[in-house]
Design a protein around this motif. Structure first.
Motif, PDB file in Angstrom:
ATOM      1  N   MET A   1     -55.191   7.801 -43.966  1.00 17.43           N
ATOM      2  CA  MET A   1     -53.781   7.476 -44.228  1.00 17.43           C
ATOM      3  C   MET A   1     -53.575   6.012 -43.935  1.00 17.43           C
ATOM      4  SD  MET A   1     -50.317   9.044 -42.512  1.00 17.43           S
ATOM      5  CE  MET A   1     -51.054  10.719 -42.110  1.00 17.43           C
ATOM      6  N   SER A   2     -52.779   5.569 -45.065  1.00 14.14           N
ATOM      7  CA  SER A   2     -52.355   4.013 -44.816  1.00 14.14           C
ATOM      8  C   SER A   2     -50.974   3.802 -45.117  1.00 14.14           C
ATOM      9  CB  SER A   2     -53.488   3.166 -45.498  1.00 14.14           C
ATOM     10  OG  SER A   2     -53.300   3.197 -46.882  1.00 14.14           O
ATOM     11  N   PHE A   3     -50.433   2.918 -44.768  1.00 17.76           N
ATOM     12  CA  PHE A   3     -49.059   2.407 -45.073  1.00 17.76           C
ATOM     13  C   PHE A   3     -49.244   0.969 -45.508  1.00 17.76           C
ATOM     14  CE2 PHE A   3     -49.043   5.822 -41.823  1.00 17.76           C
ATOM     15  CZ  PHE A   3     -47.998   6.571 -42.523  1.00 17.76           C
ATOM     16  N   GLY A   4     -48.160   0.755 -46.491  1.00 17.28           N
ATOM     17  CA  GLY A   4     -48.100  -0.713 -46.899  1.00 17.28           C
ATOM     18  C   GLY A   4     -47.118  -1.522 -45.999  1.00 17.28           C
ATOM     19  N   LYS A   5     -46.588  -2.619 -46.482  1.00 12.27           N
ATOM     20  CA  LYS A   5     -45.704  -3.634 -46.101  1.00 12.27           C
ATOM     21  C   LYS A   5     -44.280  -3.044 -46.023  1.00 12.27           C
ATOM     22  CE  LYS A   5     -48.018  -7.759 -47.422  1.00 12.27           C
ATOM     23  NZ  LYS A   5     -47.562  -9.234 -48.120  1.00 12.27           N
ATOM     24  N   THR A   6     -43.595  -3.378 -45.019  1.00 19.19           N
ATOM     25  CA  THR A   6     -42.321  -2.795 -44.867  1.00 19.19           C
ATOM     26  C   THR A   6     -41.432  -3.902 -45.399  1.00 19.19           C
ATOM     27  OG1 THR A   6     -42.828  -1.953 -42.886  1.00 19.19           O
ATOM     28  CG2 THR A   6     -40.338  -2.266 -43.119  1.00 19.19           C
ATOM     29  N   THR A   7     -40.453  -3.624 -46.471  1.00 19.91           N
ATOM     30  CA  THR A   7     -39.405  -4.487 -46.645  1.00 19.91           C
ATOM     31  C   THR A   7     -37.939  -4.003 -46.173  1.00 19.91           C
ATOM     32  OG1 THR A   7     -40.744  -4.756 -48.731  1.00 19.91           O
ATOM     33  CG2 THR A   7     -38.360  -5.508 -48.843  1.00 19.91           C
ATOM     34  N   PRO A   8     -37.565  -4.689 -45.254  1.00 23.49           N
ATOM     35  CA  PRO A   8     -36.015  -4.429 -44.801  1.00 23.49           C
ATOM     36  C   PRO A   8     -34.851  -4.578 -45.950  1.00 23.49           C
ATOM     37  CG  PRO A   8     -36.661  -6.116 -43.605  1.00 23.49           C
ATOM     38  CD  PRO A   8     -37.940  -5.825 -44.431  1.00 23.49           C
ATOM     39  N   ILE A   9     -34.136  -3.650 -45.983  1.00 29.28           N
ATOM     40  CA  ILE A   9     -32.891  -3.923 -46.751  1.00 29.28           C
ATOM     41  C   ILE A   9     -31.673  -4.476 -46.041  1.00 29.28           C
ATOM     42  CG2 ILE A   9     -31.378  -2.829 -48.580  1.00 29.28           C
ATOM     43  CD1 ILE A   9     -33.492  -0.687 -49.005  1.00 29.28           C
ATOM     44  N   LEU A  10     -31.022  -5.490 -46.171  1.00 32.87           N
ATOM     45  CA  LEU A  10     -29.983  -5.858 -45.381  1.00 32.87           C
ATOM     46  C   LEU A  10     -28.686  -5.936 -45.959  1.00 32.87           C
ATOM     47  CD1 LEU A  10     -31.644  -8.968 -43.648  1.00 32.87           C
ATOM     48  CD2 LEU A  10     -31.178  -6.799 -43.031  1.00 32.87           C
ATOM     49  N   ARG A  11     -27.653  -5.418 -45.494  1.00 32.81           N
ATOM     50  CA  ARG A  11     -26.471  -5.258 -46.396  1.00 32.81           C
ATOM     51  C   ARG A  11     -25.633  -6.677 -46.254  1.00 32.81           C
ATOM     52  NH1 ARG A  11     -22.118  -4.007 -49.198  1.00 32.81           N
ATOM     53  NH2 ARG A  11     -20.936  -2.326 -48.639  1.00 32.81           N
ATOM     54  N   VAL A  12     -25.250  -7.012 -47.645  1.00 30.65           N
ATOM     55  CA  VAL A  12     -24.569  -8.289 -47.807  1.00 30.65           C
ATOM     56  C   VAL A  12     -23.146  -7.967 -48.447  1.00 30.65           C
ATOM     57  CG1 VAL A  12     -26.419  -9.829 -47.497  1.00 30.65           C
ATOM     58  CG2 VAL A  12     -25.716  -9.104 -49.671  1.00 30.65           C
ATOM     59  N   PHE A  13     -22.034  -8.844 -48.346  1.00 27.30           N
ATOM     60  CA  PHE A  13     -20.686  -8.391 -48.869  1.00 27.30           C
ATOM     61  C   PHE A  13     -20.448  -9.381 -49.808  1.00 27.30           C
ATOM     62  CE2 PHE A  13     -20.886  -6.475 -44.580  1.00 27.30           C
ATOM     63  CZ  PHE A  13     -20.568  -5.216 -44.874  1.00 27.30           C
ATOM     64  N   ASP A  14     -20.981 -10.719 -49.877  1.00 28.62           N
ATOM     65  CA  ASP A  14     -20.423 -11.657 -50.645  1.00 28.62           C
ATOM     66  C   ASP A  14     -21.533 -12.496 -51.244  1.00 28.62           C
ATOM     67  OD1 ASP A  14     -19.689 -14.803 -51.000  1.00 28.62           O
ATOM     68  OD2 ASP A  14     -17.697 -13.791 -50.639  1.00 28.62           O
ATOM     69  N   GLU A  15     -21.886 -12.704 -52.455  1.00 31.80           N
ATOM     70  CA  GLU A  15     -23.159 -13.059 -53.071  1.00 31.80           C
ATOM     71  C   GLU A  15     -23.229 -14.640 -52.805  1.00 31.80           C
ATOM     72  OE1 GLU A  15     -25.000 -14.210 -57.534  1.00 31.80           O
ATOM     73  OE2 GLU A  15     -23.388 -12.338 -57.192  1.00 31.80           O
TER      74      GLU A  15
END
Length: 122
Positions: A1-15
């Motif tokens: 079993m292997s796992f790939g890279k982790t990509t965090p998702i961060l909440r933003v409110f203003d582009e």
């Protein structure tokens, strides 16, 4: 079993504030961005070297206030670069942790915490 890279998702409110912080201040590059239609929330991938982050205006993707540790082998140089940038909303410090590594903590404009560290995992 292997796992790939982790990509965090961060909440933003203003582009505009997200671009100012992540692109102009931290020096990340925009890899791609997506909207379902004009006026819809933005979903954006930014990267700096091997560090990849997803930034989302979508309310269901994630909650604000996340913390992410980002490893770097040039922490002190990055610290100097950021403090010389003249960004008015953050002047990050450099802290030696009890376990021996150094960390630089920065909060983005949306309450997410980025912890840059010289502790390199193998």
């Amino acid at each position: 079993m292997s796992f790939g890279k982790t990509t965090p998702i961060l909440r933003v409110f203003d582009e505009a504030k997200a671009r100012e912080f992540y692109i102009e201040f931290l020096g990340f590059a925009v890899d791609w961005e997506h909207r379902f239609a004009e006026g819809m929330p933005l979903y954006l991938q930014v990267s700096k070297s091997d560090c990849v982050l997803h930034l989302s205006e979508h309310h269901g993707d994630c909650s604000p206030g996340a913390a992410v540790r980002i490893e770097t082998d040039e922490l002190e140089a990055f610290h100097k670069q950021l403090n010389a940038a003249g960004y008015p909303y953050a002047k990050p410090g450099l802290e030696t942790m009890p376990w021996g590594c150094k960390e630089m903590k920065i909060a983005d404009p949306f309450g997410n915490r980025l912890i840059f560290t010289d502790a390199i995992s193998t």
